[in-house]
Structures are given as C-alpha cells and as structure tokens.
Design a protein around this motif. Structure first.
Motif, mmCIF file in Angstrom:
data_model
loop_
_atom_site.group_PDB
_atom_site.id
_atom_site.type_symbol
_atom_site.label_atom_id
_atom_site.label_comp_id
_atom_site.label_asym_id
_atom_site.label_seq_id
_atom_site.Cartn_x
_atom_site.Cartn_y
_atom_site.Cartn_z
ATOM 1 N N GLU A 1 0.827 -1.208 0.000
ATOM 2 C CA GLU A 1 0.000 0.000 0.000
ATOM 3 C C GLU A 1 0.862 1.260 0.000
ATOM 4 O OE1 GLU A 1 -2.098 -0.802 3.592
ATOM 5 O OE2 GLU A 1 -3.746 -1.808 2.569
ATOM 6 N N ILE A 2 2.029 1.157 0.590
ATOM 7 C CA ILE A 2 2.961 2.285 0.637
ATOM 8 C C ILE A 2 3.730 2.377 -0.676
ATOM 9 C CG2 ILE A 2 5.039 3.175 1.759
ATOM 10 C CD1 ILE A 2 3.917 1.843 4.374
ATOM 11 N N ALA A 3 4.145 1.229 -1.193
ATOM 12 C CA ALA A 3 4.995 1.200 -2.382
ATOM 13 C C ALA A 3 4.261 1.621 -3.656
ATOM 14 C CB ALA A 3 5.581 -0.199 -2.558
ATOM 15 N N ALA A 4 3.042 1.178 -3.828
ATOM 16 C CA ALA A 4 2.323 1.404 -5.088
ATOM 17 C C ALA A 4 2.228 2.871 -5.492
ATOM 18 C CB ALA A 4 0.948 0.754 -5.042
ATOM 19 N N PRO A 5 1.717 3.757 -4.634
ATOM 20 C CA PRO A 5 1.606 5.157 -5.072
ATOM 21 C C PRO A 5 2.957 5.854 -5.245
ATOM 22 C CG PRO A 5 0.824 4.909 -2.804
ATOM 23 C CD PRO A 5 1.127 3.539 -3.321
ATOM 24 N N LEU A 6 3.981 5.329 -4.606
ATOM 25 C CA LEU A 6 5.317 5.916 -4.739
ATOM 26 C C LEU A 6 6.089 5.321 -5.914
ATOM 27 C CD1 LEU A 6 6.337 5.959 -0.979
ATOM 28 C CD2 LEU A 6 5.544 7.879 -2.364
ATOM 29 N N ARG A 7 5.497 4.304 -6.528
ATOM 30 C CA ARG A 7 6.103 3.600 -7.665
ATOM 31 C C ARG A 7 7.494 3.074 -7.327
ATOM 32 N NH1 ARG A 7 4.932 7.142 -12.877
ATOM 33 N NH2 ARG A 7 6.014 8.675 -11.649
ATOM 34 N N VAL A 8 7.558 2.418 -6.173
ATOM 35 C CA VAL A 8 8.778 1.735 -5.745
ATOM 36 C C VAL A 8 8.410 0.290 -5.438
ATOM 37 C CG1 VAL A 8 9.813 3.843 -4.790
ATOM 38 C CG2 VAL A 8 8.516 2.322 -3.294
ATOM 39 N N SER A 9 9.413 -0.529 -5.271
ATOM 40 C CA SER A 9 9.153 -1.940 -4.974
ATOM 41 C C SER A 9 8.694 -2.108 -3.518
ATOM 42 C CB SER A 9 10.420 -2.768 -5.205
ATOM 43 O OG SER A 9 11.388 -2.461 -4.236
ATOM 44 N N GLU A 10 7.989 -3.197 -3.287
ATOM 45 C CA GLU A 10 7.602 -3.526 -1.920
ATOM 46 C C GLU A 10 8.842 -3.746 -1.069
ATOM 47 O OE1 GLU A 10 4.453 -6.426 -1.306
ATOM 48 O OE2 GLU A 10 3.715 -5.999 -3.317
ATOM 49 N N ARG A 11 9.880 -4.254 -1.688
ATOM 50 C CA ARG A 11 11.154 -4.478 -0.983
ATOM 51 C C ARG A 11 11.705 -3.160 -0.445
ATOM 52 N NH1 ARG A 11 14.404 -6.682 2.140
ATOM 53 N NH2 ARG A 11 16.482 -7.210 1.481
ATOM 54 N N SER A 12 11.611 -2.081 -1.233
ATOM 55 C CA SER A 12 12.069 -0.772 -0.758
ATOM 56 C C SER A 12 11.264 -0.331 0.449
ATOM 57 C CB SER A 12 11.965 0.271 -1.866
ATOM 58 O OG SER A 12 12.911 0.032 -2.866
ATOM 59 N N ALA A 13 9.948 -0.486 0.370
ATOM 60 C CA ALA A 13 9.094 -0.113 1.498
ATOM 61 C C ALA A 13 9.440 -0.955 2.728
ATOM 62 C CB ALA A 13 7.619 -0.281 1.126
ATOM 63 N N GLU A 14 9.757 -2.210 2.502
ATOM 64 C CA GLU A 14 10.149 -3.085 3.608
ATOM 65 C C GLU A 14 11.451 -2.600 4.258
ATOM 66 O OE1 GLU A 14 11.813 -7.634 4.013
ATOM 67 O OE2 GLU A 14 10.307 -7.211 2.472
ATOM 68 N N ARG A 15 12.424 -2.204 3.439
ATOM 69 C CA ARG A 15 13.693 -1.686 3.983
ATOM 70 C C ARG A 15 13.459 -0.391 4.758
ATOM 71 N NH1 ARG A 15 15.709 -3.298 -1.099
ATOM 72 N NH2 ARG A 15 15.580 -1.165 -1.841
ATOM 73 N N TRP A 16 12.615 0.482 4.211
ATOM 74 C CA TRP A 16 12.312 1.739 4.921
ATOM 75 C C TRP A 16 11.662 1.446 6.264
ATOM 76 C CZ3 TRP A 16 9.410 4.123 0.185
ATOM 77 C CH2 TRP A 16 10.334 4.450 -0.812
ATOM 78 N N ARG A 17 10.719 0.496 6.269
ATOM 79 C CA ARG A 17 10.016 0.157 7.523
ATOM 80 C C ARG A 17 11.011 -0.374 8.555
ATOM 81 N NH1 ARG A 17 4.657 -0.738 8.441
ATOM 82 N NH2 ARG A 17 4.272 -1.054 6.215
ATOM 83 N N ARG A 18 11.914 -1.257 8.123
ATOM 84 C CA ARG A 18 12.905 -1.823 9.047
ATOM 85 C C ARG A 18 13.792 -0.715 9.611
ATOM 86 N NH1 ARG A 18 16.334 -4.802 5.982
ATOM 87 N NH2 ARG A 18 14.559 -6.055 5.384
ATOM 88 N N ALA A 19 14.262 0.186 8.738
ATOM 89 C CA ALA A 19 15.106 1.291 9.198
ATOM 90 C C ALA A 19 14.333 2.181 10.171
ATOM 91 C CB ALA A 19 15.601 2.112 8.008
ATOM 92 N N TRP A 20 13.062 2.418 9.909
ATOM 93 C CA TRP A 20 12.222 3.234 10.781
ATOM 94 C C TRP A 20 12.056 2.565 12.142
ATOM 95 C CZ3 TRP A 20 7.012 2.008 12.213
ATOM 96 C CH2 TRP A 20 6.354 3.024 12.910
ATOM 97 N N ARG A 21 11.828 1.254 12.155
ATOM 98 C CA ARG A 21 11.689 0.529 13.423
ATOM 99 C C ARG A 21 12.978 0.581 14.240
ATOM 100 N NH1 ARG A 21 8.963 -4.667 10.937
ATOM 101 N NH2 ARG A 21 6.791 -4.043 10.985
#
Length: 83
Positions: free
Chosen positions: A12-32
């Motif tokens: 849901e985060i990746a789609a509108p930003l036109r990035v991979s789900e993997r990128s969103a996953e890395r961002w989430r991990r870094a944020w945590r």
C-alpha cells in the motif's frame, strides 16, 4: 512514517510511490530500528546537476513545446525531455 504508524502494508505504501515492496520493507525496518532519522531522503541518485544557464535553456526549450522539437503531439514525457 505516518503510514508505518497507521500499520499500512508495504504494498500500500509502495504502489503510489512507484517503488518496490522491498524498498518499502527496507524503509520500515530502518524506521523501526532508528526511528525517523533512519530513513532520510538521499535524493535521486544519478541525476545530472544543471547549472543556472542550462536550466534557463531547458525552460526555454520546454516552453517552445514538443511539436517544435519534432514530436507528433504536445505531451512532454521524461523520455522526450531526456533526448
């Protein structure tokens, strides 16, 4: 970060930003792991840096429009501008 806090899924985060789900996953991990400072924007890598003269010229050429530059319609696309 608000989207992570709301519990939105990576897709849901990746789609509108036109990035991979993997990128969103890395961002989430870094944020945590490091909070807000864990995901600073580094800008877009590899983009050429234009000086003020080049930017002014680009502005003038874009104002002239795609038809003047040999395109069949009045749409500017990144691919057309890049050429």
């Amino acid at each position: 970060m608000e989207r992570f806090e709301r519990g939105e899924k990576n897709r849901e985060i990746a789609a509108p930003l036109r990035v991979s789900e993997r990128s969103a996953e890395r961002w989430r991990r870094a944020w945590r792991e490091r909070g807000e400072t864990g995901i600073p924007s580094r800008g877009s890598p590899g983009l050429p840096r234009l000086n003020p003269t080049q930017i002014a010229r680009l502005d003038r050429e874009l104002e002239r429009g795609p038809l003047v530059h040999g395109w069949a319609d009045q749409r500017w696309t990144l691919a057309r501008v890049k050429m």
